[in-house]
Write a protein that holds these residues in place. Sequence first.
Motif, PDB file in Angstrom:
ATOM      1  N   GLU A 232       0.855  -1.182   0.000  1.00  0.00           N
ATOM      2  CA  GLU A 232       0.000   0.000   0.000  1.00  0.00           C
ATOM      3  C   GLU A 232       0.897   1.240   0.000  1.00  0.00           C
ATOM      4  N   ILE A 233       0.403   2.285  -0.637  1.00  0.00           N
ATOM      5  CA  ILE A 233       1.102   3.586  -0.606  1.00  0.00           C
ATOM      6  C   ILE A 233       0.031   4.642  -0.357  1.00  0.00           C
ATOM      7  N   PHE A 234       0.388   5.666   0.429  1.00  0.00           N
ATOM      8  CA  PHE A 234      -0.508   6.822   0.488  1.00  0.00           C
ATOM      9  C   PHE A 234       0.312   8.095   0.621  1.00  0.00           C
ATOM     10  N   ILE A 235      -0.324   9.206   0.239  1.00  0.00           N
ATOM     11  CA  ILE A 235       0.315  10.514   0.345  1.00  0.00           C
ATOM     12  C   ILE A 235      -0.498  11.368   1.321  1.00  0.00           C
ATOM     13  N   THR A 236       0.187  12.319   1.966  1.00  0.00           N
ATOM     14  CA  THR A 236      -0.492  13.159   2.970  1.00  0.00           C
ATOM     15  C   THR A 236      -0.189  14.638   2.725  1.00  0.00           C
ATOM     16  N   ALA A 237      -1.171  15.473   2.971  1.00  0.00           N
ATOM     17  CA  ALA A 237      -0.972  16.929   2.903  1.00  0.00           C
ATOM     18  C   ALA A 237      -2.165  17.626   3.538  1.00  0.00           C
ATOM     19  N   SER A 238      -1.955  18.858   3.957  1.00  0.00           N
ATOM     20  CA  SER A 238      -3.027  19.619   4.610  1.00  0.00           C
ATOM     21  C   SER A 238      -4.258  19.738   3.720  1.00  0.00           C
ATOM     22  N   ASN A 239      -4.043  19.997   2.432  1.00  0.00           N
ATOM     23  CA  ASN A 239      -5.209  20.202   1.565  1.00  0.00           C
ATOM     24  C   ASN A 239      -5.772  18.896   1.012  1.00  0.00           C
ATOM     25  N   LYS A 240      -5.031  17.784   1.157  1.00  0.00           N
ATOM     26  CA  LYS A 240      -5.486  16.506   0.601  1.00  0.00           C
ATOM     27  C   LYS A 240      -5.808  15.477   1.671  1.00  0.00           C
ATOM     28  N   GLU A 241      -5.374  15.717   2.884  1.00  0.00           N
ATOM     29  CA  GLU A 241      -5.456  14.758   3.987  1.00  0.00           C
ATOM     30  C   GLU A 241      -4.672  13.505   3.604  1.00  0.00           C
ATOM     31  N   ILE A 242      -5.353  12.334   3.479  1.00  0.00           N
ATOM     32  CA  ILE A 242      -4.640  11.096   3.149  1.00  0.00           C
ATOM     33  C   ILE A 242      -5.245  10.538   1.861  1.00  0.00           C
ATOM     34  N   VAL A 243      -4.414  10.409   0.838  1.00  0.00           N
ATOM     35  CA  VAL A 243      -4.918   9.892  -0.444  1.00  0.00           C
ATOM     36  C   VAL A 243      -4.228   8.562  -0.750  1.00  0.00           C
ATOM     37  N   PRO A 244      -5.003   7.469  -0.891  1.00  0.00           N
ATOM     38  CA  PRO A 244      -4.397   6.181  -1.253  1.00  0.00           C
ATOM     39  C   PRO A 244      -3.862   6.239  -2.688  1.00  0.00           C
ATOM     40  N   VAL A 245      -2.708   5.632  -2.894  1.00  0.00           N
ATOM     41  CA  VAL A 245      -2.097   5.617  -4.236  1.00  0.00           C
ATOM     42  C   VAL A 245      -2.193   4.203  -4.799  1.00  0.00           C
ATOM     43  N   ILE A 246      -2.705   4.093  -6.011  1.00  0.00           N
ATOM     44  CA  ILE A 246      -2.880   2.750  -6.606  1.00  0.00           C
ATOM     45  C   ILE A 246      -1.991   2.533  -7.825  1.00  0.00           C
TER      46      ILE A 246
END
Length: 279
Positions: A232-246
């Motif tokens: 699993e991979i995810f990215i984090t940021a204030s404006n995106k919160e947590i977005v899973p990467v597929i």
Amino acid sequence: MDTYYINGEFVDDEDARIPVKDIIVLRGFGVFDFLVTYNKRPFCLKEHVNRFENSAKEIGLKFLHTTEKICNIVQETIDRNPHHDESNIRMVYTGGVSPDGVTPQGNGVLMVMVTPKFRLPDEWYTDGASIITADIERFIPTAKSINYLSAVVALQKAHKTGAVEAVYVDRNQRVLEGTTTNIFGIKGATIITPPDNILPGVTRGVVLKLIPKDLTLEMRHMKLTEFLEMDEIFITASNKEIVPVIKVNDTTIASGRAGEKTKQIMAFFKAYTTDFGWK
Ligand SMILES: Cc1ncc(COP(=O)(O)O)c(C=O)c1O
């Protein structure tokens, strides 16, 4: 019409001005930070202001305001925009006007811009998103410098392919962070995030506190080959919160679906922000 703070005054957004001779315009010399509200309260304000101050220090820009003063200005700017449901907040500190057009004089301008918060597409969170890689190394990566040339260039490439983010890969093939996000990989019962040569994301900091007990944290670098093999991979940021990467470039990550452990961390983050300011 929104109200912004500029150098001691609150003005309508359309009347907000800085001198064209400011070296933020001439040289891209200045710093910024970005945060959002939850329950109309600025999320992790102190952490963002501390990072803002640190960014200035890292590039040799002298701050003329105390932490408390900046926090108060942010709060007052939010209060002066009561028509927003929730807000995005951008703090900018300019290099200031300089007679030779290059040497900072310690006369920077502080700006706080408050705009309405916007929602990103629901599918990013339910189905996951694609990202690309970019062979770029940021200059002084621990600073949120106003110069985001590498981000704007890399993101244009990402958007052309339908990807939502580009992640920087350095000369040693290490995957560091996205243009405006931090990265996490999960393999088995281990969750990995790079320890340095990145902007210390405030969202990343919150996620580090919310890691489920059955996952072991490893703060270490990942090579691109290892990153592509993650479960699993995810990215984090204030404006995106947590977005899973597929998907990363042409490689589908594991089953190509938003990961279950990522979804659990997203649920913890949702609970944390829903409670923010109330408990
Ligand atoms: C280079 C970079 N990395 C990471 C992040 C994520 O930081 P935060 O979670 O504080 O928004 C950002 C935010 O814009 C960024 O610009």
